[in-house]
Scaffold this motif. Structure first.
Motif, mmCIF file in Angstrom:
data_model
loop_
_atom_site.group_PDB
_atom_site.id
_atom_site.type_symbol
_atom_site.label_atom_id
_atom_site.label_comp_id
_atom_site.label_asym_id
_atom_site.label_seq_id
_atom_site.Cartn_x
_atom_site.Cartn_y
_atom_site.Cartn_z
ATOM 1 N N MET A 46 0.860 -1.190 0.000
ATOM 2 C CA MET A 46 0.000 0.000 0.000
ATOM 3 C C MET A 46 0.890 1.231 0.000
ATOM 4 N N SER A 47 0.287 2.361 -0.194
ATOM 5 C CA SER A 47 1.065 3.601 -0.252
ATOM 6 C C SER A 47 1.601 3.972 1.129
ATOM 7 N N PHE A 48 2.638 4.801 1.106
ATOM 8 C CA PHE A 48 3.207 5.311 2.344
ATOM 9 C C PHE A 48 2.145 6.082 3.136
ATOM 10 N N ALA A 49 1.318 6.844 2.424
ATOM 11 C CA ALA A 49 0.259 7.623 3.082
ATOM 12 C C ALA A 49 -0.743 6.702 3.778
ATOM 13 N N ALA A 50 -1.058 5.570 3.166
ATOM 14 C CA ALA A 50 -1.994 4.622 3.792
ATOM 15 C C ALA A 50 -1.401 4.041 5.066
ATOM 16 N N VAL A 51 -0.111 3.733 5.030
ATOM 17 C CA VAL A 51 0.560 3.224 6.236
ATOM 18 C C VAL A 51 0.545 4.293 7.321
ATOM 19 N N GLN A 52 0.807 5.538 6.947
ATOM 20 C CA GLN A 52 0.759 6.630 7.924
ATOM 21 C C GLN A 52 -0.622 6.737 8.568
ATOM 22 N N LYS A 53 -1.670 6.533 7.789
ATOM 23 C CA LYS A 53 -3.034 6.598 8.342
ATOM 24 C C LYS A 53 -3.270 5.462 9.326
ATOM 25 N N HIS A 54 -2.798 4.267 8.996
ATOM 26 C CA HIS A 54 -2.922 3.143 9.931
ATOM 27 C C HIS A 54 -2.173 3.433 11.232
ATOM 28 N N VAL A 55 -0.976 3.979 11.096
ATOM 29 C CA VAL A 55 -0.179 4.313 12.284
ATOM 30 C C VAL A 55 -0.893 5.377 13.117
ATOM 31 N N ALA A 56 -1.531 6.332 12.462
ATOM 32 C CA ALA A 56 -2.257 7.378 13.188
ATOM 33 C C ALA A 56 -3.418 6.789 13.989
ATOM 34 N N VAL A 57 -4.133 5.827 13.405
ATOM 35 C CA VAL A 57 -5.225 5.167 14.141
ATOM 36 C C VAL A 57 -4.677 4.441 15.359
ATOM 37 N N LEU A 58 -3.563 3.735 15.179
ATOM 38 C CA LEU A 58 -2.931 3.020 16.297
ATOM 39 C C LEU A 58 -2.442 3.986 17.372
ATOM 40 N N GLU A 59 -1.921 5.114 16.932
ATOM 41 C CA GLU A 59 -1.411 6.109 17.883
ATOM 42 C C GLU A 59 -2.551 6.750 18.675
ATOM 43 N N ARG A 60 -3.662 7.083 18.015
ATOM 44 C CA ARG A 60 -4.822 7.647 18.732
ATOM 45 C C ARG A 60 -5.378 6.663 19.756
ATOM 46 N N ALA A 61 -5.273 5.382 19.450
ATOM 47 C CA ALA A 61 -5.760 4.352 20.381
ATOM 48 C C ALA A 61 -4.770 4.099 21.511
ATOM 49 N N GLY A 62 -3.568 4.636 21.384
ATOM 50 C CA GLY A 62 -2.552 4.427 22.410
ATOM 51 C C GLY A 62 -1.794 3.117 22.257
ATOM 52 N N LEU A 63 -2.004 2.431 21.139
ATOM 53 C CA LEU A 63 -1.346 1.147 20.916
ATOM 54 C C LEU A 63 0.102 1.284 20.466
ATOM 55 N N VAL A 64 0.431 2.420 19.873
ATOM 56 C CA VAL A 64 1.813 2.701 19.489
ATOM 57 C C VAL A 64 2.134 4.138 19.856
ATOM 58 N N SER A 65 3.417 4.399 19.947
ATOM 59 C CA SER A 65 3.873 5.780 20.113
ATOM 60 C C SER A 65 4.937 6.036 19.051
ATOM 61 N N LYS A 66 5.107 7.301 18.708
ATOM 62 C CA LYS A 66 6.126 7.678 17.731
ATOM 63 C C LYS A 66 7.133 8.593 18.404
#
Length: 124
Positions: A46-66
Motif C-alpha cells: 500500500m502507499s506510504f500515506a496509507a501506512v501513515q493513516k494506519h499508524v495514526a489510528v494506532l497512535e490515537r488508540a494508544g497502541l503505538v507511540s512515535k
C-alpha cells in the motif's frame, strides 16, 4: 440516554484499531525499539500515506507511540494499551463464565429423594 462509559472510549478506540488485520500486524512488528514508518511501509502493498493513516489510528488508540530519531519517526508498540484490552476481555470472560455457571445450576435436574437417603439393605 447518555451512558457513562467509565473510560470505555479508549477501549473502543483500541478494539477499533485492532479490528484491522494490517494494524494488528503493525503492532506485532513494532516491538522492542520500534520501526521507522518508512521501513514499516515497505512491508505492505500500500502507499506510504496509507501506512501513515494506519499508524495514526494506532497512535490515537494508544497502541503505538512515535518518536523522532534524526529524520526518521520510529513507531513502537505500547504494551500498556494491550494490557488494558486484555483486562477488559478477562473481565468480560469472568462475567459470562459466572452467568453460565449460575444458569447451569438453575437448569440442573434436582436430585431424586432416594439419592439423598439411600435405602439401607436388609439387616442380617
Amino acid at each position: 440516554m447518555v451512558v457513562d462509559d467509565g473510560g470505555a472510549g479508549s477501549l473502543d478506540r483500541i478494539f477499533h484499531a485492532l479490528a484491522d488485520p494490517t494494524r494488528r500486524d503493525m503492532v506485532r512488528r513494532c516491538v522492542d525499539d520500534g520501526l521507522s514508518v518508512s521501513r514499516l511501509a515497505a512491508a505492505y502493498p500500500m502507499s506510504f500515506a496509507a501506512v501513515q493513516k494506519h499508524v495514526a489510528v494506532l497512535e490515537r488508540a494508544g497502541l503505538v507511540s512515535k518518536r523522532r530519531r534524526g529524520r526518521e519517526q520510529l513507531v513502537r508498540t505500547e504494551p500498556d494499551a494491550l494490557a488494558r484490552a486484555r483486562q477488559a476481555l478477562d473481565d468480560l470472560e469472568a462475567l459470562w463464565r459466572g452467568r453460565v455457571e449460575r444458569m447451569s445450576g438453575l437448569l440442573a435436574p434436582e436430585p431424586r429423594a432416594e439419592e439423598h437417603h439411600p435405602k439401607e439393605g436388609p439387616k442380617p
